[in-house]
Design a protein around this motif. Sequence first.
Motif, short mmCIF file in Angstrom:
data_model
loop_
_atom_site.label_atom_id
_atom_site.label_comp_id
_atom_site.label_asym_id
_atom_site.label_seq_id
_atom_site.Cartn_x
_atom_site.Cartn_y
_atom_site.Cartn_z
N THR A 310 20.86 -2.41 2.10
CA THR A 310 19.96 -2.61 3.74
C THR A 310 19.65 -3.82 3.90
N ASN A 311 19.84 -4.15 4.60
CA ASN A 311 18.91 -5.27 5.57
C ASN A 311 18.62 -6.71 4.52
N VAL A 312 19.50 -7.39 4.10
CA VAL A 312 20.69 -8.14 2.82
C VAL A 312 19.56 -9.37 3.03
N THR A 313 19.90 -10.24 2.13
CA THR A 313 18.98 -11.83 2.20
C THR A 313 20.34 -12.47 1.65
N GLN A 314 19.66 -13.85 1.23
CA GLN A 314 20.75 -14.99 1.04
C GLN A 314 20.75 -14.61 -1.01
N GLU A 315 19.63 -13.65 -1.62
CA GLU A 315 19.51 -13.01 -3.03
C GLU A 315 20.56 -12.64 -3.37
N ASP A 316 20.91 -11.30 -2.43
CA ASP A 316 22.23 -10.12 -2.33
C ASP A 316 23.28 -11.27 -2.30
N SER A 317 23.21 -12.42 -1.37
CA SER A 317 24.57 -13.24 -2.03
C SER A 317 25.16 -13.06 -3.64
N GLY A 318 26.81 -13.44 -4.62
CA GLY A 318 26.86 -13.04 -5.45
C GLY A 318 28.32 -12.24 -6.15
N GLU A 319 28.37 -11.97 -6.96
CA GLU A 319 29.84 -11.45 -6.84
C GLU A 319 29.61 -9.51 -7.54
N TYR A 320 29.82 -9.15 -6.99
CA TYR A 320 29.96 -7.24 -7.01
C TYR A 320 31.36 -6.92 -7.82
N ALA A 321 31.09 -5.86 -8.07
CA ALA A 321 32.38 -5.12 -9.05
C ALA A 321 31.98 -4.20 -9.34
#
Length: 593
Positions: A310-321
């Motif tokens: 919730t309330n994502v920011t640029q820090e939440d960018s990346g590879e999810y698996a």
Amino acid sequence: MVLVLNIPVHYFQQSPFRLFGWSSQTPKQTPLSRTVHAVTIVTAKVGENITLPCEAEKGIGLYLVTWRLEINENVKEQLISFLPMTNKTTDKEFPKYKGRLILNKDLSLKILDVGVQDEEKFSCLIVAESDVHQSVVHVRVYKQPTSPEIEQPAPFLIAGKQQQVGVCVVKNSYPPGKISWQYNSQDLDSNSPDVRIVNSAVVNGKHLYNLTSILEYTPSRNEGRISFRCQVTYFEDLDRNATKVSPSVDMFVHYNTSKISLQVSPAQDVLEGTTVQFSCSGDGYPQPTKFTFTKNGEEKAVGVNRLELTNVTQEDSGEYACSQPENPDLKDALNITVYYLALTMSPSENVSKMIGENITLECIATSSGTVDVTLMKKNKANPNPLVVKSLQYAHAGNYTCQAKVKEVEKIMREKSIIIRVEGKPKVIKLTKRVVNNAKVITCVVEGFPKPLVQWSINGTSPKEEPVKDKTSQWVHKITVKPSENITVTCTAINIHGEDQYSVNLTAMRFQEPADESLEQDSPDPKNKDKSSGGNRAKVIVGVIIGLLIAAFIAGMIYWLYKKKSKTNERGTADEFKKINKGDNNHTSGSSAV
């Protein structure tokens, strides 16, 4: 089927009664020449009565009829006999047939309440004067089994593994029936390497067979939902078999997950501040529900199939698996990019400016992508930044900034501010019009906030007609029918000051042409006072001259009347002239007609 046996003649050269152990005198001694055997098969259902026909020939001089049970080739037990000469029937009361045998008139034998123990070979022997005739009857007994049932069904099957499907049970069958299996309503190939069947039969206390059949099966992962049933085929008559089928048993084939899929909602490119949901699924059955979620290799959640940010920011960018806990190498991954879009306006809040001042209006957008920025007013695009020198009332209004990220659809920011342009009131137009023998005075006022307009006729307040508003101008009207010369003043007032202008109107003694315009524009501001004063002097001089002429030439009424009419016509013509009004920096003015 007929079987002929050759028996030595000397065997029959003695009295038939002696032959069977009976003592009696025979009227005639005749040698016996032969014996004929006829073979018959009779079927009977357990519990029914059965009649065994005596197919032996009934020759002349019938001495004896006897039914025997052939235990083997050399041992025969006599059951019941009949002597025609004495019309006497003898029942030997063999233990298992006691009370169950009846010899009919046609020499057939009736057996009551047939059981499995009655499946034997019986013979009917007839002794006549010169022959011995014998017929053989084979008794076949059958019992319909119970309907088959599948017991101990497996809850499910695992792909690639041979497991017991269930046990088919059939009870009380005689002779023992044969159990077979069906797969999805089709006969199951018992020779298939995926199939193993173990059959067995056990005799119960009723001398009937209880049958069992154990099925083992190796399914594949693509079979999904499958069904099994078993059937028994049993003897019902010499030329007929019958079958009974069990109810179906349905089960699913379970198989391990070989592929994992990770989905994200909304799209992989998301906007900062929104909520992102990850869901993980596998292609196994039943579908797995426990997964491990990671971001850039670091655990985020364990033992779940859904991850929410919730309330994502640029820090939440990346590879999810996501992967299965027991098999970390089996996984699926994707990258998401969190885009941010910040929008500000300068000025940042609603602003009020005085007319003639300068202003710069600008949309400022920052983003992690490429941004399109538009500055709009009433759906019309403006330059960004918008630089305005010498603000006018037309510049007032609502300005909107719109910003969009090119890389991601539907990501947009919008901000709006209101620009107010304020100024001192100004009477920008004062007009007169003759309508229906009345004079309509119109005062057009400019300024913001909206000026308060006051009318004055020789110091009194007339009734005003409804006001027509414009963006920054307001129109005020009054209608008068002056019976004498009057002065009309329009005054506009707001917090920034006031402005006024006056006009002089002559009396309307005669009906004037309808809708004849007397409209005048505002005078030049430099000549406003001078023009007002000159007009007022002309009115005074005209009045004095009129009075003098009336006093000195009282006798010449008709000529004076003609003279005054011409004067009034000149006054009326003057009202049709335009009144020039000066710049709005003035504070008062007047004109006379």
